[in-house]
Design an enzyme around this catalytic site. Structure first.
Site, PDB file in Angstrom:
ATOM      1  N   ARG A  45       0.865  -1.191   0.000  1.00  0.00           N
ATOM      2  CA  ARG A  45       0.000   0.000   0.000  1.00  0.00           C
ATOM      3  C   ARG A  45       0.892   1.228   0.000  1.00  0.00           C
ATOM      4  NH1 ARG A  45      -2.736   3.239   4.772  1.00  0.00           N
ATOM      5  NH2 ARG A  45      -3.762   4.800   3.479  1.00  0.00           N
ATOM      6  N   HIS A  70      -3.217  10.882   0.518  1.00  0.00           N
ATOM      7  CA  HIS A  70      -2.766  10.672   1.896  1.00  0.00           C
ATOM      8  C   HIS A  70      -2.184  11.998   2.394  1.00  0.00           C
ATOM      9  CE1 HIS A  70      -1.462   7.350   4.849  1.00  0.00           C
ATOM     10  NE2 HIS A  70      -1.194   8.486   5.442  1.00  0.00           N
ATOM     11  N   GLU A  94      -8.110   8.325   6.103  1.00  0.00           N
ATOM     12  CA  GLU A  94      -8.454   8.761   7.463  1.00  0.00           C
ATOM     13  C   GLU A  94      -9.092  10.144   7.555  1.00  0.00           C
ATOM     14  OE1 GLU A  94      -4.997   8.477   9.968  1.00  0.00           O
ATOM     15  OE2 GLU A  94      -4.910   6.302   9.845  1.00  0.00           O
ATOM     16  N   ASN A 125      -7.604   1.500   9.283  1.00  0.00           N
ATOM     17  CA  ASN A 125      -6.359   1.767  10.001  1.00  0.00           C
ATOM     18  C   ASN A 125      -6.673   1.768  11.486  1.00  0.00           C
ATOM     19  OD1 ASN A 125      -5.417   2.248   7.445  1.00  0.00           O
ATOM     20  ND2 ASN A 125      -5.040   4.443   7.743  1.00  0.00           N
ATOM     21  N   TYR A 177      -4.809   1.278  15.611  1.00  0.00           N
ATOM     22  CA  TYR A 177      -3.555   1.162  16.352  1.00  0.00           C
ATOM     23  C   TYR A 177      -3.735   0.804  17.822  1.00  0.00           C
ATOM     24  CZ  TYR A 177      -1.020   3.248  12.417  1.00  0.00           C
ATOM     25  OH  TYR A 177      -0.454   3.478  11.186  1.00  0.00           O
ATOM     26  N   GLU A 191      -3.489  -0.155   7.887  1.00  0.00           N
ATOM     27  CA  GLU A 191      -2.414   0.334   8.760  1.00  0.00           C
ATOM     28  C   GLU A 191      -2.572  -0.302  10.121  1.00  0.00           C
ATOM     29  OE1 GLU A 191      -1.750   4.562   9.216  1.00  0.00           O
ATOM     30  OE2 GLU A 191      -2.085   4.922   7.083  1.00  0.00           O
TER      31      GLU A 191
END
Ligand SMILES: *[C@@H]1O[C@H](CO)[C@@H](O)[C@H](O)[C@H]1NC(C)=O
Length: 530
Positions: A104, A149, A194, A336, A338, A407
């Site tokens: 990606r 992005h 995002e 994404n 985390y 991500e």
């Protein structure tokens, strides 16, 4: 009573097996399917460098780092970054070293359209990505291309950027150029990365380019136009390209998982609100059966706007036509994620402040558990059960959409012995196996990041790479960390072996270096003989 405790024990057992993700099991059920895609992620401004070569235009990040260099933690910038504009063959070689099947990356809008608009196309930018995509295909690596992005052309930012509704046209025109030039080889398009983070930091709290501070208005306008622009790009693909190119188009959303801080009704509601304001604000309009923003967010922002004396909601409503235009405009969810948050209601944030913000609209606060292993980034602690919970929530709430994890990763200080990252990847991938066993339709996983890169306002102070990049070395030499060797082992074996303990100094990478030194010496000797 016996029956009750029996059920209770069963529940405990189930909960324990869902959250105890450290179990080491090599059974078939604990392995990744053969067709599951593994890869890594990057973004153009964070790795490419070459900020002003071959006809590229200025992006909002080029502009920020020149006009406000102190805004970046180490006063650094992405002028060179990992120099991937020139090092891309080495990047692809690294993917091969890992055994990755997918990559990606993102395309720099101002490299393709230096002035933002589609009437002037920079052929050298097109040539660069053609060569790069050809090299991926030649190496059997499936490209996942992000169109945007965060490196908006500065010219468009000066017209209001994502707060100007015209950007729906600008982005659609840009997407068309990408389909025309690269769609014969790129079959997975990620439109916009995002919206929550880009709008919150770029147009809300002024931490990222373009440094706008408007957390109660600019923030929502940005999100609104990203949803419309994603829909435009999706519909252009449907109308003019899908029949011939046969690819897929989707948006990239981000969210952490949210736990209520207590079992009070207020805190439970606050955790639900966290997901509504972070994930569902963007996901419901596209992925829910009825479309549109979540009703709780619509009602909350309307009530706060009225209390603030405004004549209309700061969350501008979509028309019914727009609701239909946006609904269904993603072939998959690119997610994404985390970390996780613990959420509580803070009733002093009533949402009625004269200077509004979306955080006050949600009136909640968050923290993380001290026992969760800390990374170098204050917002990121390792808590893999939250990853599992988020995936199951998405499956249950949105009728089990196809998901790619685009991500996921952990930041460290420089150095090759990155055991924090190793633990993170093992535990998150183990949680992902649990989610697959639960029936979640996750098709692929991209580690963030393939290599160290420019971490936005934090510069190079937080490292996310499977490969370390020597930022002092003009060649930006890449060296695999321990996590790269562990990830490689997981990709090839399809299982997570907690006992595998490779030495990052004894690597293929080191072999490549010594081989090239031998080659160089050999050439030198030949030259001397001649
Ligand atoms: C609630 O929010 C107010 C206003 O931001 C803040 O001053 C206060 O510390 C918060 N309370 C808690 C318990 O976090």
């Amino acid at each position: 009573m016996a029956r009750f405790s029996c059920i209770f024990a069963l529940c405990c057992l189930l909960t324990a097996s869902a959250s105890n993700i450290r179990i080491k099991s090599l059974s078939a059920a604990r392995s990744f399917p053969a067709n599951f895609g593994f890869g890594a992620s990057t973004a153009s401004y964070q790795i490419e460098g070459a900020w002003d070569v071959d006809g590229k235009g200025i992006s909002i990040w080029d502009y920020l780092v020149r006009t406000d260099p102190n805004h970046i933690a180490d006063n650094s910038n992405g002028d060179i970054a990992a120099n991937s504009y020139y090092n891309y063959k080495r990047d692809i070689e690294m993917l091969k070293e890992l055994g990755a099947t997918h990559y990606r990356f993102s395309i720099s809008w101002p490299r393709i359209l230096p002035l933002g608009r589609s009437n002037y196309v920079n052929q050298r930018g097109i040539d660069h990505y053609n060569a790069f995509i050809d090299e991926l295909i030649a190496n059997d690596i499936v490209p996942f291309a992000t169109m945007y992005h965060w490196d908006l052309p500065q010219t468009l930012s000066e017209l209001g950027g994502w707060t100007n509704e015209e950007i729906v046209d600008w982005f659609g025109d840009y997407a068309r150029i990408l389909y025309q030039n690269f769609g014969d080889r790129v079959k997975h398009w990620l439109t916009i990365n995002e919206p929550y983070i880009h709008c919150n930091f770029g147009y809300g709290y002024g931490r990222h380019a373009p440094l706008i501070q408007s957390p109660g208005e600019g923030y929502y306008e940005c999100g609104r136009h990203i949803l419309l622009a994603n829909a435009r790009a999706y519909r252009i693909y449907n109308e003019d390209f899908r029949n011939t190119q046969n690819g897929q188009v989707g948006i990239v959303l981000s969210s952490d998982w949210a736990y209520p801080a207590s079992d009070s009704a207020d805190d439970i509601q606050a955790a639900e609100d966290y997901l509504a304001f972070h994930l569902r604000l963007y996901m419901d309009p596209i992925f829910s059966a009825q479309g549109n923003y979540p009703q709780t967010v619509i009602d909350r922002v309307q009530a706060a706007s009225t209390a603030q004396g405004l004549t209309a909601s700061r969350l501008r409503p979509f028309t019914q036509e727009q609701i239909e235009y946006i609904r269904g405009t993603s072939d998959f969810l690119a997610l994404n994620t985390y970390s996780s948050k613990i959420v509580y209601r803070n009733s002093s944030l009533t949402g009625t402040f004269v200077v509004p913000s979306h955080n006050d609209d949600a009136f909640l606060d968050t923290y993380m558990d001290d026992s969760w292993p800390a990374s170098e980034s204050p917002w990121l602690r390792e808590h893999a059960p939250g990853f599992y919970n988020l995936l199951v929530y998405i499956k249950d709430t949105y009728n089990n959409p196809t998901v790619y994890i685009t991500e996921n990763g952990f930041s460290s200080t420089p150095g090759l012995h990155d055991d924090g990252r190793v633990n993170y990847y093992r535990n998150y991938l183990s949680a992902l196996l649990d989610a697959l066993a639960e029936g979640c339709d996750v098709r692929g996983y991209f580690a963030w990041s393939l290599m160290d890169n420019f971490e936005w306002a934090m510069g190079y102070t937080q490292r996310f790479g499977l490969y370390q990049v020597d930022m002092e070395d003009p060649q930006r030499t890449r060296t695999p960390r321990k996590s790269a060797l562990v990830y490689k082992e997981i990709i090839s074996s399809r299982v997570i072996d907690y006992d595998y303990n490779p030495d990052p100094y004894d690597t293929d990478g080191a072999f490549t270096v010594s081989a090239s030194i031998i080659m160089t010496l050999g050439v030198a000797v030949i030259n001397m003989v001649l």
